[in-house]
Each structure stands twice: as C-alpha cells, then as structure tokens.
Design a protein around this motif. Structure first.
Motif, PDB file in Angstrom:
ATOM      1  N   ASP A  40       0.636  -1.111   0.007  1.00 37.62           N
ATOM      2  CA  ASP A  40       0.223   0.103  -0.111  1.00 37.62           C
ATOM      3  C   ASP A  40       0.807   1.052   0.060  1.00 37.62           C
ATOM      4  O   ASP A  40       0.402   2.244  -0.355  1.00 37.62           O
ATOM      5  CB  ASP A  40      -0.892   0.012   1.298  1.00 37.62           C
ATOM      6  CG  ASP A  40      -2.252  -0.663   0.856  1.00 37.62           C
ATOM      7  OD1 ASP A  40      -2.346  -1.212   0.122  1.00 37.62           O
ATOM      8  OD2 ASP A  40      -2.821  -1.034   1.821  1.00 37.62           O
ATOM      9  N   THR A  41       1.969   1.114   0.660  1.00 36.52           N
ATOM     10  CA  THR A  41       2.839   2.415   0.463  1.00 36.52           C
ATOM     11  C   THR A  41       3.557   2.553  -0.850  1.00 36.52           C
ATOM     12  O   THR A  41       3.586   2.021  -1.732  1.00 36.52           O
ATOM     13  CB  THR A  41       4.030   2.143   1.456  1.00 36.52           C
ATOM     14  OG1 THR A  41       4.877   1.028   1.025  1.00 36.52           O
ATOM     15  CG2 THR A  41       3.488   1.891   2.894  1.00 36.52           C
ATOM     16  N   ARG A  42       3.679   3.972  -0.960  1.00 40.12           N
ATOM     17  CA  ARG A  42       4.462   4.343  -2.402  1.00 40.12           C
ATOM     18  C   ARG A  42       5.706   3.644  -2.553  1.00 40.12           C
ATOM     19  O   ARG A  42       6.143   3.253  -3.796  1.00 40.12           O
ATOM     20  CB  ARG A  42       4.678   5.892  -2.151  1.00 40.12           C
ATOM     21  CG  ARG A  42       5.257   6.374  -3.700  1.00 40.12           C
ATOM     22  CD  ARG A  42       5.466   7.949  -3.471  1.00 40.12           C
ATOM     23  NE  ARG A  42       4.215   8.624  -3.168  1.00 40.12           N
ATOM     24  CZ  ARG A  42       3.992   9.788  -2.947  1.00 40.12           C
ATOM     25  NH1 ARG A  42       5.267  10.579  -2.873  1.00 40.12           N
ATOM     26  NH2 ARG A  42       3.041  10.572  -2.672  1.00 40.12           N
ATOM     27  N   ALA A  43       6.500   3.314  -1.717  1.00 41.25           N
ATOM     28  CA  ALA A  43       7.930   3.021  -1.893  1.00 41.25           C
ATOM     29  C   ALA A  43       7.699   1.402  -2.381  1.00 41.25           C
ATOM     30  O   ALA A  43       8.408   0.776  -3.104  1.00 41.25           O
ATOM     31  CB  ALA A  43       8.789   2.883  -0.466  1.00 41.25           C
ATOM     32  N   GLY A  44       6.787   0.879  -1.513  1.00 40.39           N
ATOM     33  CA  GLY A  44       6.367  -0.515  -1.852  1.00 40.39           C
ATOM     34  C   GLY A  44       5.968  -0.849  -3.335  1.00 40.39           C
ATOM     35  O   GLY A  44       6.437  -1.673  -4.019  1.00 40.39           O
ATOM     36  N   ARG A  45       4.936   0.239  -3.650  1.00 37.52           N
ATOM     37  CA  ARG A  45       4.467   0.058  -4.998  1.00 37.52           C
ATOM     38  C   ARG A  45       5.572   0.121  -6.183  1.00 37.52           C
ATOM     39  O   ARG A  45       5.743  -0.413  -7.147  1.00 37.52           O
ATOM     40  CB  ARG A  45       3.417   0.890  -5.241  1.00 37.52           C
ATOM     41  CG  ARG A  45       2.204   0.463  -4.304  1.00 37.52           C
ATOM     42  CD  ARG A  45       0.732   1.300  -4.932  1.00 37.52           C
ATOM     43  NE  ARG A  45       0.943   2.723  -4.632  1.00 37.52           N
ATOM     44  CZ  ARG A  45       0.569   3.327  -3.580  1.00 37.52           C
ATOM     45  NH1 ARG A  45      -0.008   2.257  -2.831  1.00 37.52           N
ATOM     46  NH2 ARG A  45       0.712   4.430  -3.244  1.00 37.52           N
ATOM     47  N   VAL A  46       6.473   1.255  -5.867  1.00 32.91           N
ATOM     48  CA  VAL A  46       7.466   1.411  -6.726  1.00 32.91           C
ATOM     49  C   VAL A  46       8.436   0.302  -6.967  1.00 32.91           C
ATOM     50  O   VAL A  46       8.768  -0.143  -8.152  1.00 32.91           O
ATOM     51  CB  VAL A  46       8.189   2.772  -6.294  1.00 32.91           C
ATOM     52  CG1 VAL A  46       9.566   3.099  -7.084  1.00 32.91           C
ATOM     53  CG2 VAL A  46       7.423   4.094  -6.529  1.00 32.91           C
ATOM     54  N   LEU A  47       8.918  -0.355  -5.944  1.00 37.33           N
ATOM     55  CA  LEU A  47       9.840  -1.288  -5.919  1.00 37.33           C
ATOM     56  C   LEU A  47       9.084  -2.383  -6.678  1.00 37.33           C
ATOM     57  O   LEU A  47       9.894  -3.417  -7.395  1.00 37.33           O
ATOM     58  CB  LEU A  47      10.051  -1.719  -4.377  1.00 37.33           C
ATOM     59  CG  LEU A  47      11.263  -0.964  -3.616  1.00 37.33           C
ATOM     60  CD1 LEU A  47      11.717  -1.461  -2.295  1.00 37.33           C
ATOM     61  CD2 LEU A  47      12.431  -0.995  -4.462  1.00 37.33           C
ATOM     62  N   VAL A  48       7.824  -2.672  -6.415  1.00 39.47           N
ATOM     63  CA  VAL A  48       7.220  -4.133  -7.148  1.00 39.47           C
ATOM     64  C   VAL A  48       7.149  -3.489  -8.845  1.00 39.47           C
ATOM     65  O   VAL A  48       7.293  -4.480  -9.520  1.00 39.47           O
ATOM     66  CB  VAL A  48       5.701  -4.086  -6.891  1.00 39.47           C
ATOM     67  CG1 VAL A  48       4.923  -5.037  -7.602  1.00 39.47           C
ATOM     68  CG2 VAL A  48       5.945  -4.675  -5.175  1.00 39.47           C
ATOM     69  N   LEU A  49       6.760  -2.467  -9.014  1.00 35.51           N
ATOM     70  CA  LEU A  49       6.958  -1.934 -10.438  1.00 35.51           C
ATOM     71  C   LEU A  49       8.211  -1.999 -11.119  1.00 35.51           C
ATOM     72  O   LEU A  49       8.489  -2.361 -12.256  1.00 35.51           O
ATOM     73  CB  LEU A  49       6.222  -0.601 -10.629  1.00 35.51           C
ATOM     74  CG  LEU A  49       4.825  -0.341 -10.103  1.00 35.51           C
ATOM     75  CD1 LEU A  49       4.361   1.129 -10.378  1.00 35.51           C
ATOM     76  CD2 LEU A  49       3.995  -1.215 -11.217  1.00 35.51           C
ATOM     77  N   VAL A  50       9.260  -1.491 -10.120  1.00 36.19           N
ATOM     78  CA  VAL A  50      10.689  -1.765 -10.694  1.00 36.19           C
ATOM     79  C   VAL A  50      11.009  -2.981 -10.860  1.00 36.19           C
ATOM     80  O   VAL A  50      11.493  -3.339 -12.072  1.00 36.19           O
ATOM     81  CB  VAL A  50      11.472  -0.957  -9.572  1.00 36.19           C
ATOM     82  CG1 VAL A  50      13.083  -1.458  -9.970  1.00 36.19           C
ATOM     83  CG2 VAL A  50      11.313   0.442  -9.540  1.00 36.19           C
ATOM     84  N   VAL A  51      10.580  -4.150 -10.120  1.00 30.51           N
ATOM     85  CA  VAL A  51      11.133  -5.454 -10.108  1.00 30.51           C
ATOM     86  C   VAL A  51      10.422  -5.940 -11.549  1.00 30.51           C
ATOM     87  O   VAL A  51      11.002  -6.666 -12.386  1.00 30.51           O
ATOM     88  CB  VAL A  51      10.513  -6.366  -8.931  1.00 30.51           C
ATOM     89  CG1 VAL A  51      10.632  -8.050  -9.365  1.00 30.51           C
ATOM     90  CG2 VAL A  51      11.536  -5.975  -7.736  1.00 30.51           C
ATOM     91  N   ALA A  52       9.138  -5.656 -11.715  1.00 30.94           N
ATOM     92  CA  ALA A  52       8.298  -6.339 -12.939  1.00 30.94           C
ATOM     93  C   ALA A  52       8.931  -5.500 -14.348  1.00 30.94           C
ATOM     94  O   ALA A  52       9.140  -6.168 -15.260  1.00 30.94           O
ATOM     95  CB  ALA A  52       6.890  -5.756 -12.895  1.00 30.94           C
ATOM     96  N   ALA A  53       9.213  -4.265 -14.296  1.00 31.66           N
ATOM     97  CA  ALA A  53      10.061  -3.653 -15.191  1.00 31.66           C
ATOM     98  C   ALA A  53      11.373  -3.994 -15.514  1.00 31.66           C
ATOM     99  O   ALA A  53      11.722  -4.403 -16.690  1.00 31.66           O
ATOM    100  CB  ALA A  53      10.029  -2.046 -15.195  1.00 31.66           C
ATOM    101  N   LEU A  54      12.117  -4.432 -14.573  1.00 31.50           N
ATOM    102  CA  LEU A  54      13.432  -5.139 -14.751  1.00 31.50           C
ATOM    103  C   LEU A  54      13.474  -6.609 -15.376  1.00 31.50           C
ATOM    104  O   LEU A  54      14.122  -6.954 -16.161  1.00 31.50           O
ATOM    105  CB  LEU A  54      14.261  -5.240 -13.358  1.00 31.50           C
ATOM    106  CG  LEU A  54      14.631  -3.829 -12.967  1.00 31.50           C
ATOM    107  CD1 LEU A  54      15.468  -3.968 -11.860  1.00 31.50           C
ATOM    108  CD2 LEU A  54      15.810  -3.211 -14.096  1.00 31.50           C
TER     109      LEU A  54
END
Length: 269
Positions: A40-54
């Motif tokens: 739910d946090t912004r940092a958590g969502r960003v990391l999940v999106l970064v992992v998927a993008a990588l």
C-alpha cells in the motif's frame, strides 16, 4: 436490605481483560496486514513496479542478444529473470521492518500486538510470500520470453526445466528475502539497511577476488555459495559452505535483529 445489596456478587461478571487479548491477533491476520502495509505504501508499489519492469527489460535483452543461431532455453530466461529478484525484491523485506521506525508506525503496531516477536515473524513470513510471488512472476516471464525467442529467432529452444533448478530458484529467493528482513531488523533504518544489503555483499565479493582472501570467500561469500543452488549443481562440499555463509549473513543478523526489535524503544514522534 436494599436492591443494590441484594445483588449477589456471582451475578456480576466483570471481564478481567479485554476480549481477544488472551489469544491475540490471529497470525494469519498479522501476515495479511504486513502484506498490505508493504504493497500500500508508495515505496512498496514503486519497488514492485521496478522489479516487474526489470524482469521484462532483461527478458527482452535476452531475446535479442547473442548470436542468431544460439538458442536460449527456458532455464536461461529463468536465470535472467531471477537477477532483479535477487537484487531488488529483498528491499521490500528491508522496508517491512524499517517502516515501523522510519514512518513511526511502531507504536500503533506494538500496541495492537504487544508480543513483538509475533510481529517480527509475521513480517518475515510476509516477505517470504512476496518472494514466492516473485518466483512465479519470473517463471511466467521465462515461459513467455522463451516462446518469443523461438518465434522471432526461428530457433528451437528447449522447454525442459530441471526440478533442482526450480527448487534452487525458490529456496535461493526465500533466502535473499530473509537476508533483507534480517538487515532491516538489525539496522532499523531504511537508508542504512538498504545500503548495507546492497553494498556489503558486493564489497565482500570484491575482497574475495584477491588471492589472500580466496579461501575465506569460498565459505563466506553468498554470491558464491548460492550460485550452485540456482544452477541446480549443489555437491557435497557446497552444502557446508552455504551453511557457513548463511550463518554469517542471515542467522546472526536475524537473531540480533529480533532481539533489537523486541527490546528497542518506540517513540511516537
């Protein structure tokens, strides 16, 4: 005799403690709460999106790189997809712990569940759940990019995947997630824990490349000891090396970290 005094003491049932305080919050609910706090946090969502993008970017690089007559099979693409999982996804394990201090939510968390050890184990379990989800993402992307490589390059990639390799990827990812949680519990500061998780193993790998530290690095460098696990090529002498490295990078930080988490003072401001 008045009506008030005629009431027998046994008829008055006063609760000795709050309802539910005896059993506490169910552990499954704690895990679901920790998973929600991570995503739910912004940092958590960003990391999940970064992992998927990588995962997608590295898969595309794998499809279009290499010689035209060189087939890349399912195992190759799974190995490529596992790289960002090892590097980035464990940072969520760090955030699962350090957020209680950096965002000052620990006072609420430990008030609702005073037994901090249960909170620590719930955070650890939530990180492991995310690790398994990451492996599923890597496996799905590996299948997709294997099919894409076969269609675009006109080759005949192999679809075989040994159970040792798959098991090694799962266990290895769970160990990386656990190391991230351990660093978070030990340091309890988001920037410090992230830097320690990313930099210290890399520095140790660099030091291990010198001849004077080669013999120690074989036993203490997780990059070396986990590599046969991912390759599915673990032999008899690889297991004790893996065990020693995990004692250094996982067991000791986790033990000290859980002790710190259960004894650290939590401030509201």
């Amino acid at each position: 005799m008045s009506t008030a005094t005629s009431i027998k003491e046994k008829d008055v049932q006063m609760p000795s403690r709050l309802d539910g305080a005896d059993s506490g919050i169910p552990f499954t609910r704690l895990i679901s709460l920790e998973l929600r706090k991570l995503t739910d946090t912004r940092a958590g969502r960003v990391l999940v999106l970064v992992v998927a993008a990588l995962v997608i970017a590295i898969g595309l690089i794998g499809v279009f790189s290499g010689k035209a007559d060189q087939d890349k099979d399912l195992t190759d693409f799974l190995a490529l997809a596992s790289l960002p999982l090892q590097m980035v996804l464990p940072l969520l394990g760090v955030l699962a712990v350090t957020s209680e201090w950096s965002q000052r939510t620990g006072l609420v968390t430990f008030t609702l569940e005073p037994r901090r050890a249960r909170v620590a184990y719930a955070k650890w379990t939530a990180a492991l759940v995310l690790g398994v989800a990451g492996v599923v993402l890597a496996l799905v992307s590996a299948v997709a990019f294997t099919a894409l490589a076969g269609a675009l390059r006109g080759g005949d990639p192999s679809w075989s995947l040994g159970w040792q390799v798959l098991l090694g990827v799962v266990v290895g990812q769970l160990l990386y997630m656990s190391i991230g949680v351990a660093f978070g519990m030990l340091i309890q500061n988001t920037p410090g824990a992230i830097v320690a998780f990313l930099i210290l193993p890399t520095l140790w790998s660099i030091l291990g490349s010198f001849s004077w530290s080669e013999s120690v690095a074989k036993w203490a460098d997780t990059n070396r000891t986990l590599s046969p696990l991912y390759d599915g090529s673990m032999h008899a002498d690889d297991w004790p090396k893996l065990f020693v490295s995990l004692v250094i990078w996982l067991a000791l930080p986790m033990i000290v970290g859980i002790w710190r988490m259960t004894h650290s003072e939590v401030k509201s401001a």
